[in-house]
Design an enzyme around this catalytic site. Structure first.
Site, PDB file in Angstrom:
ATOM      1  N   ASP A 120       0.842  -1.195   0.000  1.00 14.23           N
ATOM      2  CA  ASP A 120       0.000   0.000   0.000  1.00 14.23           C
ATOM      3  C   ASP A 120       0.882   1.251   0.000  1.00 14.23           C
ATOM      4  O   ASP A 120       1.828   1.342   0.771  1.00 14.23           O
ATOM      5  CB  ASP A 120      -0.924   0.006   1.217  1.00 14.23           C
TER       6      ASP A 120
ATOM      7  N   HIS B 257      -4.035  14.144   0.918  1.00 17.54           N
ATOM      8  CA  HIS B 257      -4.222  13.265   2.083  1.00 17.54           C
ATOM      9  C   HIS B 257      -3.020  13.363   3.026  1.00 17.54           C
ATOM     10  O   HIS B 257      -3.180  13.492   4.238  1.00 17.54           O
ATOM     11  CB  HIS B 257      -4.421  11.815   1.627  1.00 17.54           C
TER      12      HIS B 257
ATOM     13  N   GLU C  37     -10.464   3.656   4.010  1.00 11.93           N
ATOM     14  CA  GLU C  37      -9.609   4.492   3.161  1.00 11.93           C
ATOM     15  C   GLU C  37     -10.032   4.279   1.718  1.00 11.93           C
ATOM     16  O   GLU C  37     -10.080   3.150   1.238  1.00 11.93           O
ATOM     17  CB  GLU C  37      -8.121   4.162   3.357  1.00 11.93           C
TER      18      GLU C  37
ATOM     19  N   GLU D 182      -9.383   4.135  -1.886  1.00 11.83           N
ATOM     20  CA  GLU D 182      -8.176   3.939  -2.693  1.00 11.83           C
ATOM     21  C   GLU D 182      -8.531   3.219  -3.987  1.00 11.83           C
ATOM     22  O   GLU D 182      -9.622   2.673  -4.133  1.00 11.83           O
ATOM     23  CB  GLU D 182      -7.147   3.062  -1.942  1.00 11.83           C
TER      24      GLU D 182
ATOM     25  N   ASP E 195      -8.940   0.263   2.244  1.00 12.18           N
ATOM     26  CA  ASP E 195      -7.898  -0.121   3.204  1.00 12.18           C
ATOM     27  C   ASP E 195      -8.418   0.197   4.610  1.00 12.18           C
ATOM     28  O   ASP E 195      -8.103   1.227   5.199  1.00 12.18           O
ATOM     29  CB  ASP E 195      -6.618   0.664   2.885  1.00 12.18           C
TER      30      ASP E 195
ATOM     31  N   ARG F 159      -7.569   3.240  13.671  1.00 10.60           N
ATOM     32  CA  ARG F 159      -6.666   4.374  13.881  1.00 10.60           C
ATOM     33  C   ARG F 159      -6.006   4.361  15.255  1.00 10.60           C
ATOM     34  O   ARG F 159      -4.866   4.818  15.395  1.00 10.60           O
ATOM     35  CB  ARG F 159      -7.429   5.687  13.700  1.00 10.60           C
TER      36      ARG F 159
ATOM     37  N   GLN G 272      -3.338   1.707  15.083  1.00 10.26           N
ATOM     38  CA  GLN G 272      -2.289   2.233  14.195  1.00 10.26           C
ATOM     39  C   GLN G 272      -1.424   3.279  14.907  1.00 10.26           C
ATOM     40  O   GLN G 272      -0.194   3.245  14.829  1.00 10.26           O
ATOM     41  CB  GLN G 272      -2.964   2.846  12.962  1.00 10.26           C
TER      42      GLN G 272
ATOM     43  N   LYS H   6      -3.965  -2.344  10.221  1.00  6.60           N
ATOM     44  CA  LYS H   6      -4.338  -2.395   8.804  1.00  6.60           C
ATOM     45  C   LYS H   6      -4.598  -3.823   8.324  1.00  6.60           C
ATOM     46  O   LYS H   6      -5.396  -4.041   7.412  1.00  6.60           O
ATOM     47  CB  LYS H   6      -3.178  -1.847   7.952  1.00  6.60           C
TER      48      LYS H   6
ATOM     49  N   THR I 133      -8.714  -5.979   3.991  1.00  6.09           N
ATOM     50  CA  THR I 133      -8.693  -5.033   2.872  1.00  6.09           C
ATOM     51  C   THR I 133      -9.740  -5.512   1.878  1.00  6.09           C
ATOM     52  O   THR I 133      -9.746  -6.683   1.518  1.00  6.09           O
ATOM     53  CB  THR I 133      -7.305  -5.005   2.189  1.00  6.09           C
TER      54      THR I 133
ATOM     55  N   GLU J 236      -9.293  12.040   8.310  1.00  2.00           N
ATOM     56  CA  GLU J 236      -9.110  13.363   7.731  1.00  2.00           C
ATOM     57  C   GLU J 236     -10.362  14.215   7.900  1.00  2.00           C
ATOM     58  O   GLU J 236     -10.290  15.379   8.269  1.00  2.00           O
ATOM     59  CB  GLU J 236      -8.859  13.153   6.237  1.00  2.00           C
TER      60      GLU J 236
HETATM   61 MN    MN Z   1      -3.971   2.943   2.865  1.00  2.00          MN
END
Ligand code: MN
Length: 442
Positions: A135, A142, A207, A209, A241, A245, A248, A261, A265, A381
């Site tokens: 990834d 971002h 996420e 993506e 993804d 948080r 992480q 993570k 996925t 975000e």
């Molecule tokens: Mn990602």
């Protein structure tokens, strides 16, 4: 790069392919893998309108791959890996054959029609056997927005404009759209100075993506020259993804993301080929102050068309919204063409140390965000790490995802003079966490 398969005036005899604004007109022809709900073996398919063309049956009947035994064999496989390995000459030949079979004026319609499956009669599978998943982190918007939350004075790390930052992800937990996302347990700290606890995440995020499927790839020790990069990208899919948080934040230093993570996925079942995306290619755009890309990531010809104009969006549907049939609410919308690094630069950088990429390997682009409000590709975000609320049409609010929430990713390409194409959907619904690990039975 543009040929007769991109002609906007082409129409298909397959129902649903003619619908304006549909994702799968005859100009798209994405590949996937499926298993019939009535039973039987996994096989490859091509999405067209409301149907899936059975690629294995088409190959068995000599409708595709008739003049190439390797291509015919690849079409009879249960994953796309063999087709991905064959390279762009074979991909082009197959697309042209499929386009001609499915056109309104095709004289092969009688033989082809029985090979179509209604979409609701099949279960889609992960389209390739994914050996490795990496990834990236290539949206400057971002990286700036997310970086600002933790390092307000210096949001962008100095490496960002010099290389596509990435980390090695987990291939075994990649699932196809529709698979639920069970809220993971993980070690985390509730406050900066409190001791860590092992609990279900309370900061579950998505996420937005795109996934990049690798074509032939390279052998170990042999980097891919940037001028050859386009030969090694088979196509793109949607990719979510999922991220915890809190887990992480506690675990990522100094080696990067791990269990925050790797629990899941999700990808969309349909791989839109680079050839289908050809009409939507454009020059990569960077600010005049941006440092020049290093030589091994620059090619004047490729730079003129290495960005891809894909509009991506993430929508959220809570259990209450579902009960009230309100439909999902878009929470983030962005343009992939604004990505700082191209899919080709990600691929070439990945192989630049001699690391071998193999057919069916998957690269994630990193969260795709734009510069403005409403263009955030994740909740971290959008809510500034939970400090702000997202307001939903149901009157509910969210900082992160709740159990029962469903995230739906979509993407579309539109350009004047060409038929718009779409990526379908990548869905996943949050399920409550498992019972505690290691807890006594009671
Ligand atoms: Mn990602």
């Amino acid at each position: 790069m543009i040929n007769e398969t991109h002609d906007k005036d082409l129409t298909s005899w397959v129902p649903g392919a003619e619908v304006r604004g549909g994702d799968f007109p005859i100009q798209n022809l994405p590949f996937g893998a499926f298993v019939p709900k009535e039973g039987g073996e996994a096989r490859l398919g091509v999405a067209i309108g409301d149907y899936v063309l059975d690629l294995r049956a088409a190959a068995e009947q000599g409708l595709v791959g008739g003049d190439s035994e390797p291509l015919a064999r690849a079409c009879r496989e249960t994953t796309l890996n063999a087709l991905m390995a064959l390279g762009s000459q074979h991909w082009r030949a197959l697309r042209l054959t499929l386009s001609r079979l499915l056109r309104t004026d095709s004289d092969r319609r009688p033989q082809t029609q029985p090979l179509l499956w209604q979409k609701d009669k099949v279960t889609m599978l992960v389209p390739a056997s994914i050996g490795d998943y990496t990834d990236f982190y290539t949206s400057i918007h971002h990286a700036t927005n997310a970086g600002r939350i933790f390092r307000p004075e210096n949001p962008l790390f100095p490496n960002f404009t010099h290389l596509p930052v990435g980390y090695h992800g987990r291939a075994s937990s990649i699932v196809v759209s529709g698979h639920p996302c069970r809220r993971p347990w993980g070690q985390q700290r509730r406050a900066p100075d409190s001791p860590p606890v092992f609990e279900p995440t309370t900061k579950l995020d998505f996420e937005l993506e795109l996934g990049i499927f690798v074509g032939p790839g390279n052998s170990l020790g042999k980097p891919i020259p940037i001028a050859d990069a386009a030969e090694h990208v088979f196509g793109l899919c949607l990719l979510n993804d999922w991220s915890a948080r809190d887990v992480q934040a506690w675990e990522y230093q100094p080696l990067g993301p791990f269990l925050g993570k790797s629990f899941l996925t999700s990808i969309s079942p349909w791989v839109v080929t680079m050839e289908a995306l050809a009409p939507f290619r454009q020059p990569i755009s960077r600010s005049p102050e941006a440092p020049p890309a290093p030589g091994y990531l620059s090619d004047p010809d490729l730079d003129r068309c290495s960005a891809i104009d894909i509009e991506v969006e993430a929508a959220l549907e809570t259990a209450a919204m579902r009960d009230k049939h309100m439909g999902a609410a878009v929470v983030g919308k962005a343009k992939f063409a604004q990505q700082y690094w191209s899919v080709f630069q990600m691929l070439v950088h990945h192989a630049s140390n001699g690391c071998n990429l193999r057919p069916g390997d998957l690269l994630g682009t990193g969260t795709i965000s734009g510069p403005g409000p409403g263009e955030e590709g994740c909740l971290l975000e959008k809510t500034v790490n939970g400090a702000r609320l997202v307001e939903l049409p149901s009157g509910e609010t969210r900082r992160f995802l709740d159990d029962g929430d469903e995230v739906i990713l979509r993407a579309r390409c539109t350009r004047h003079g060409f038929a718009p194409i779409g990526f379908g959907e990548c869905r996943g619904r949050i399920e409550p966490p498992m019972a505690p690990v290691g807890s006594p039975c009671r």
